[in-house]
Design an enzyme around this catalytic site. Sequence first.
Site, PDB file in Angstrom:
ATOM      1  N   CYS A   4       0.867  -1.410  -0.051  1.00 26.40           N
ATOM      2  CA  CYS A   4      -0.003  -0.021  -0.108  1.00 26.40           C
ATOM      3  C   CYS A   4       0.992   1.096  -0.074  1.00 26.40           C
ATOM      4  O   CYS A   4       0.539   2.330  -0.612  1.00 26.40           O
ATOM      5  CB  CYS A   4      -0.907   0.181   1.102  1.00 26.40           C
ATOM      6  SG  CYS A   4      -0.191  -0.122   2.716  1.00 26.40           S
ATOM      7  N   HIS A  26      -1.878   1.313   7.245  1.00 24.74           N
ATOM      8  CA  HIS A  26      -2.169   1.305   5.990  1.00 24.74           C
ATOM      9  C   HIS A  26      -2.195   2.797   5.527  1.00 24.74           C
ATOM     10  O   HIS A  26      -2.533   3.732   5.955  1.00 24.74           O
ATOM     11  CB  HIS A  26      -3.634   0.799   5.959  1.00 24.74           C
ATOM     12  CG  HIS A  26      -4.052   0.581   4.566  1.00 24.74           C
ATOM     13  ND1 HIS A  26      -3.628  -0.474   3.414  1.00 24.74           N
ATOM     14  CD2 HIS A  26      -5.028   1.121   3.707  1.00 24.74           C
ATOM     15  CE1 HIS A  26      -4.250  -0.308   2.377  1.00 24.74           C
ATOM     16  NE2 HIS A  26      -5.234   0.820   2.472  1.00 24.74           N
TER      17      HIS A  26
END
Length: 485
Positions: A50, A420
């Site tokens: 990510c 994230h």
Amino acid sequence: RYKVMKNWGLIGGVAAAVAAGMYVLWGPITERKRRRKGLVPGLLNLGNTCFMNSLLQGLSSCPSFIKWLEEFTAQYKTEQNQSTEHQYLSVTLLHLLRALSCQEVTDDDVLDASCLLEVLRLYRWQISSFEEQDAHELFHVLTSSLEDERDRQPRVTHLFDVHSLEQPEVTQKQISCRTRGSLPPVSNHWKSQHPFHGRLTSNMVCKHCEHQSPVRYDTFDSLSLSIPAAAWGRPMTLDHCLHHFISSESVKDVVCDNCTKIQARGTLNGQSIENQRTTFVKQLKLGKLPQCLCIHLQRLSWSNQGTPLKRHEHVQFNEFLIMDIYKYRIPLHKSSQNELNQKNNEETTPGTKDGKAVKPSDAEQLSGPKPLFLNGACSSSFLMSSGTFPLAAFPECSSPVYLYRLMAVVVHHGDMHSGHFVTYRRSPPSPRSPLSVSSQWLWISDDAVRRASLQEVLSSSAYLLFYERVRSRAQHQSLESRAEE
């Protein structure tokens, strides 16, 4: 019963024919749906990638960076061996960013960016897709690798490079001495710098004799700003971080050559003089502002026990950013400064000159009353769609030279050990007006893409901010006239 089955079979055949015709005319339904909504392709998560996906989405929202990649990679199109193009980072990065900005036609809603990791390994960067990585570190890996690729390109064939001179594409006419006409143009090293390249100035002034040391220049690709301690009851803004970045600091026990010379004048001939050590005041400024500005907010802090902690406080930022106050200006001589102050005092209306609004000096802005407009402390609704200011409301910001528009925001959710990355970015402009800037924002988390509002973007806890400079018509005309010269 046979007739009913026959009718259903006929209806099914007609439906299949209609579906096939719609596929031929308009393409897959998913592709047509994505284009109608104005969304962009997502990126496949290859296992904790990510950080890479969020950075690529942010870079794809910077048109100047994509344009620079197009101009830089144009040199590879003339090469005979086209199979080696995939080995260049610039070519791989350009294909990905063009696809993410909908400049290249693709039938996939989710793209695979593993090719970027492969080409980085050729550049001796071992980046594992199964370990926690940082988007800001990857940004510097990309910019430094692009600079290495640029430096490896030969600009002028050396006279002792016999192998290059004997290549068949180099004709005798090209290598012969020229007796008429001008020399072939040599590419400028600084013209090939990527648009994130900027320069910092470091200014040192002695507090005792006010002697100023020569200004030192350092390059930067991103501004890494620490978040100062917030005052109680006051929100933290991007201006506070920028002011903290350029705030002066005292450096003790520094040798001052000027103080040493002054001390030597008052001593007897032949007597040795020790170097005079005094306290200097050091201040950073921005000597060269880039076309694309990447701002990194340092959210890493350390506890008293030495464990890493993440700072979650919100830093207010705006859709538009003014950087004039942080720009370094060559100091004037005292006589010139006195003449300038005298002219300013003769004006009947403070803050105006010949009926036009003027910007106060840096010292006045830092020590005097705070301006009405602060980056991150004022709503962007005060700005027109074209990026101009209402002059009556903000006379000191009526004509900023270094005005930037927000293009993307990278946000990190989680703590220092796991988390994230997601990205807020502008939707690409429509093909009918490719030079315009879209007002539609998107929220992207790997392969998930949805619309977002500007208020949601400005309310996010930013980790990386991508701004692009907005130039006025007069500045564009000045640049075009310089290019013609």
